[in-house]
Design an enzyme around this catalytic site. Sequence first.
Site, PDB file in Angstrom:
ATOM      1  N   HIS A  12       0.777  -1.256  -0.057  1.00  0.00           N
ATOM      2  CA  HIS A  12       0.038  -0.255   0.031  1.00  0.00           C
ATOM      3  C   HIS A  12       1.034   1.392   0.087  1.00  0.00           C
ATOM      4  O   HIS A  12       0.282   2.184  -0.583  1.00  0.00           O
ATOM      5  CB  HIS A  12      -0.994   0.163   1.155  1.00  0.00           C
ATOM      6  CG  HIS A  12      -0.276  -0.069   2.600  1.00  0.00           C
ATOM      7  ND1 HIS A  12       0.334  -1.002   3.079  1.00  0.00           N
ATOM      8  CD2 HIS A  12      -0.186   1.237   3.540  1.00  0.00           C
ATOM      9  CE1 HIS A  12       0.899  -0.321   4.301  1.00  0.00           C
ATOM     10  NE2 HIS A  12       0.512   0.741   4.535  1.00  0.00           N
ATOM     11  N   ASP A  13       1.856   1.229   0.775  1.00  0.00           N
ATOM     12  CA  ASP A  13       2.696   2.401   0.750  1.00  0.00           C
ATOM     13  C   ASP A  13       3.992   2.290  -0.142  1.00  0.00           C
ATOM     14  O   ASP A  13       4.998   2.900   0.045  1.00  0.00           O
ATOM     15  CB  ASP A  13       3.318   2.558   2.160  1.00  0.00           C
ATOM     16  CG  ASP A  13       2.246   3.432   2.752  1.00  0.00           C
ATOM     17  OD1 ASP A  13       1.317   4.115   2.171  1.00  0.00           O
ATOM     18  OD2 ASP A  13       2.141   3.446   4.026  1.00  0.00           O
ATOM     19  N   HIS A  53      -6.252   6.374   0.670  1.00  0.00           N
ATOM     20  CA  HIS A  53      -6.334   7.592   1.338  1.00  0.00           C
ATOM     21  C   HIS A  53      -7.752   8.396   0.968  1.00  0.00           C
ATOM     22  O   HIS A  53      -7.770   9.707   1.291  1.00  0.00           O
ATOM     23  CB  HIS A  53      -5.010   8.358   1.321  1.00  0.00           C
ATOM     24  CG  HIS A  53      -3.961   8.093   2.137  1.00  0.00           C
ATOM     25  ND1 HIS A  53      -4.057   8.115   3.652  1.00  0.00           N
ATOM     26  CD2 HIS A  53      -2.860   7.500   1.841  1.00  0.00           C
ATOM     27  CE1 HIS A  53      -3.124   7.565   3.982  1.00  0.00           C
ATOM     28  NE2 HIS A  53      -2.079   7.137   2.850  1.00  0.00           N
ATOM     29  N   HIS A  74       2.743   9.797  -2.823  1.00  0.00           N
ATOM     30  CA  HIS A  74       3.206   8.388  -2.803  1.00  0.00           C
ATOM     31  C   HIS A  74       2.098   7.368  -3.160  1.00  0.00           C
ATOM     32  O   HIS A  74       2.352   6.442  -3.625  1.00  0.00           O
ATOM     33  CB  HIS A  74       3.452   8.078  -1.312  1.00  0.00           C
ATOM     34  CG  HIS A  74       2.401   7.706  -0.263  1.00  0.00           C
ATOM     35  ND1 HIS A  74       1.619   8.850   0.089  1.00  0.00           N
ATOM     36  CD2 HIS A  74       1.669   6.576  -0.117  1.00  0.00           C
ATOM     37  CE1 HIS A  74       0.726   8.237   0.999  1.00  0.00           C
ATOM     38  NE2 HIS A  74       0.862   6.965   0.870  1.00  0.00           N
ATOM     39  N   LYS A  88       6.125   5.355  -1.407  1.00  0.00           N
ATOM     40  CA  LYS A  88       7.061   6.195  -0.320  1.00  0.00           C
ATOM     41  C   LYS A  88       8.488   6.060  -0.743  1.00  0.00           C
ATOM     42  O   LYS A  88       9.254   7.033  -0.292  1.00  0.00           O
ATOM     43  CB  LYS A  88       6.763   5.684   0.901  1.00  0.00           C
ATOM     44  CG  LYS A  88       5.450   6.371   1.774  1.00  0.00           C
ATOM     45  CD  LYS A  88       5.130   6.020   3.207  1.00  0.00           C
ATOM     46  CE  LYS A  88       3.814   6.644   3.617  1.00  0.00           C
ATOM     47  NZ  LYS A  88       3.716   6.245   5.049  1.00  0.00           N
TER      48      LYS A  88
END
Length: 400
Positions: free
Chosen positions: A255-256, A318, A284, A259
């Site tokens: 999910h990240d 998000h 991101h 980043k």
Amino acid sequence: MRLYPGARLDNLVSDDLQRAILKRVMAAMVVGAGLVMVLSFIRVTIEGFQPKFAAMWIVAIGIFLLWRVHARWRPSRIGLVLYGLFTAMGSVALLNTGIASIGAIFLFIALAMASIVFDLTRLIALVLFQLGLFAISIVLINADIVAPLPANGAPYLLQPKTWAFHGVVIAVGGMVSFYGTSVLGEWYRNSLEQARKKFFDGVAVMSLAHDTETGQHIDRVSLYAAEVYRWLAGTERARELTFSVDELANAVKLHDLGKISISDGILKKPGKLTAAEFEKMKKHTVLGAQIITTMMERSEGMDRPTMSLARDIARSHHENWQGGGYPDGLEGEQIPLAARIMSLCDVYDALRSARTYKPGWSHEATVEEMLGMENKFDPVLLAGFRQYNDRFEALYAEAP
């Protein structure tokens, strides 16, 4: 992974695993050999001795002896011995009672055993060897040395006991042959699943290269997501679960991923981000989706269902149920279900976990805060969280 010409089992698996597979196959063969031996002794007492029974006993004894030595022999040697035993048994049966025999099933078993340990080239050679034996049989038949159907062949085939005996032998042979295949299939599936898990774990860890998040966060959100999946399976949203729980648990780990493209100055800043810094941080989501898309485009063997799910999660986790999230300002069911699940899991773990800029919250404080976020979360997910949030608390405590 593909068994290509020249590939051998012992090139594909470790020595310990190879022997474990062989041990299981041999155990099944010992059981089958014991059953056939008992049945053949019964027939000897009823019908008298026949050469085919001696051949069966030789094969059974050979299997028992192989069981004693299989731990010390290389699989290729054991495979060749089994091939020889069953090919000999099949040939004797065909020459003795012709088409009234079950010689063909023994020849099949011989090739099935050989296929476990030999490459395609050697297996073709063994098939040709058996075809050569058939050619010899045809020559013997033309010379009236061997009868394709002995004088008592027709009455023999009409006896119920013949059908019963042949049925048992065929069933045992089929069991042994296909059990070996199923063991290899089980190993392949397990290996594939382990490889998939290691891939997603590895990429997830890479995404943490300079983030303040930890590997524990990734492990926990994966567990939370699997738990939420099980809630939804019993609700009106079950029809939306077009992916498996394993696909979801692996996909959320990425999910990240975006980043990795965000600077340390932003990711590791101890205080609140400025508006400009927050705009960069929000990227991101798009960057993660782009990275995953590129990975899918450049690898035909990629797990596309899971990666597609991961792309949706990376881009949209998000977003807010009532709008106002980022990067696309989606709302309601415009947000992919997997991303909605991830949003719930991510917020819970973020609130519970200590960061450089805040202490970790208690479970009770986290639940109270999240239940007030009707604008952010899917109401069905929030209702499930209200009912089952104790499972999140347990998973947070249990996770390494």
